[in-house]
Design a protein around this motif. Structure first.
Motif, PDB file in Angstrom:
ATOM      1  N   PRO A  27       0.819  -1.216   0.000  1.00 56.73           N
ATOM      2  CA  PRO A  27       0.000   0.000   0.000  1.00 56.73           C
ATOM      3  C   PRO A  27       0.856   1.270   0.000  1.00 56.73           C
ATOM      4  N   PRO A  32      -6.263   5.387   7.433  1.00 61.29           N
ATOM      5  CA  PRO A  32      -7.616   4.896   7.150  1.00 61.29           C
ATOM      6  C   PRO A  32      -8.226   5.621   5.945  1.00 61.29           C
ATOM      7  N   GLN A  33      -9.099   4.932   5.272  1.00 62.55           N
ATOM      8  CA  GLN A  33      -9.712   5.473   4.049  1.00 62.55           C
ATOM      9  C   GLN A  33     -10.436   6.793   4.318  1.00 62.55           C
ATOM     10  N   SER A  34     -10.875   7.022   5.520  1.00 58.44           N
ATOM     11  CA  SER A  34     -11.564   8.274   5.846  1.00 58.44           C
ATOM     12  C   SER A  34     -10.636   9.486   5.718  1.00 58.44           C
ATOM     13  N   TRP A  36      -8.352   9.718   3.205  1.00 55.01           N
ATOM     14  CA  TRP A  36      -7.920   9.810   1.806  1.00 55.01           C
ATOM     15  C   TRP A  36      -8.595  10.973   1.109  1.00 55.01           C
ATOM     16  N   SER A  38     -10.333  12.599  -2.302  1.00 55.72           N
ATOM     17  CA  SER A  38     -11.184  12.016  -3.341  1.00 55.72           C
ATOM     18  C   SER A  38     -10.330  11.761  -4.584  1.00 55.72           C
ATOM     19  N   LEU A  58      -8.310   3.954  -7.484  1.00 52.87           N
ATOM     20  CA  LEU A  58      -7.719   3.643  -6.192  1.00 52.87           C
ATOM     21  C   LEU A  58      -7.681   2.131  -6.061  1.00 52.87           C
ATOM     22  N   ALA A  61      -4.941   0.679  -1.431  1.00 50.19           N
ATOM     23  CA  ALA A  61      -4.497   1.855  -0.673  1.00 50.19           C
ATOM     24  C   ALA A  61      -3.460   2.669  -1.432  1.00 50.19           C
ATOM     25  N   PRO A  81      -2.767   8.261  -1.390  1.00 54.50           N
ATOM     26  CA  PRO A  81      -4.107   8.852  -1.461  1.00 54.50           C
ATOM     27  C   PRO A  81      -4.397   9.885  -0.379  1.00 54.50           C
ATOM     28  N   THR A  82      -3.541  10.029   0.606  1.00 54.20           N
ATOM     29  CA  THR A  82      -3.769  11.050   1.635  1.00 54.20           C
ATOM     30  C   THR A  82      -3.171  12.396   1.259  1.00 54.20           C
TER      31      THR A  82
END
Length: 90
Positions: A27, A32-34, A36, A38, A58, A61, A81-82
């Motif tokens: 990854p 956590p995905q929260s 990331w 959009s 995506l 991760a 993604p963050t």
């Protein structure tokens, strides 16, 4: 002949290693995905760096973006993604 075969093998191994490093095999983040961004926000940040995004997704991760760089070359980018930071490319 043997030197050519050894050279070719070395190039293939180096390419396979680079591809594995580029696709990371892991990854891009453990967040956590929260947390990331959009996919649209990731794409916008990458485009602000001069890439033209053709496809984005995506996966595992990691953002995977299929792009065209400033020189017109196709480049597959792997981004966190963050932050949308580029962490690898092919």
């Amino acid at each position: 002949m043997i030197k050519t075969a050894m050279f070719t093998t070395a190039i293939l191994l180096a390419t396979a290693t680079f591809a594995s490093a580029g696709s990371l095999g892991r990854p891009c983040t453990s967040a956590p995905q929260s947390q990331w961004l959009s996919l649209d926000a990731i794409q916008a940040k990458v485009e602000s760096l001069g890439y033209r995004v053709q496809k984005a997704k995506l996966k595992a991760a990691c953002g995977e973006l299929y792009t065209i760089d400033k020189n017109g070359s196709r480049v597959e980018l792997f981004v966190d993604p963050t932050t949308a930071a580029i962490v690898g490319q092919l």
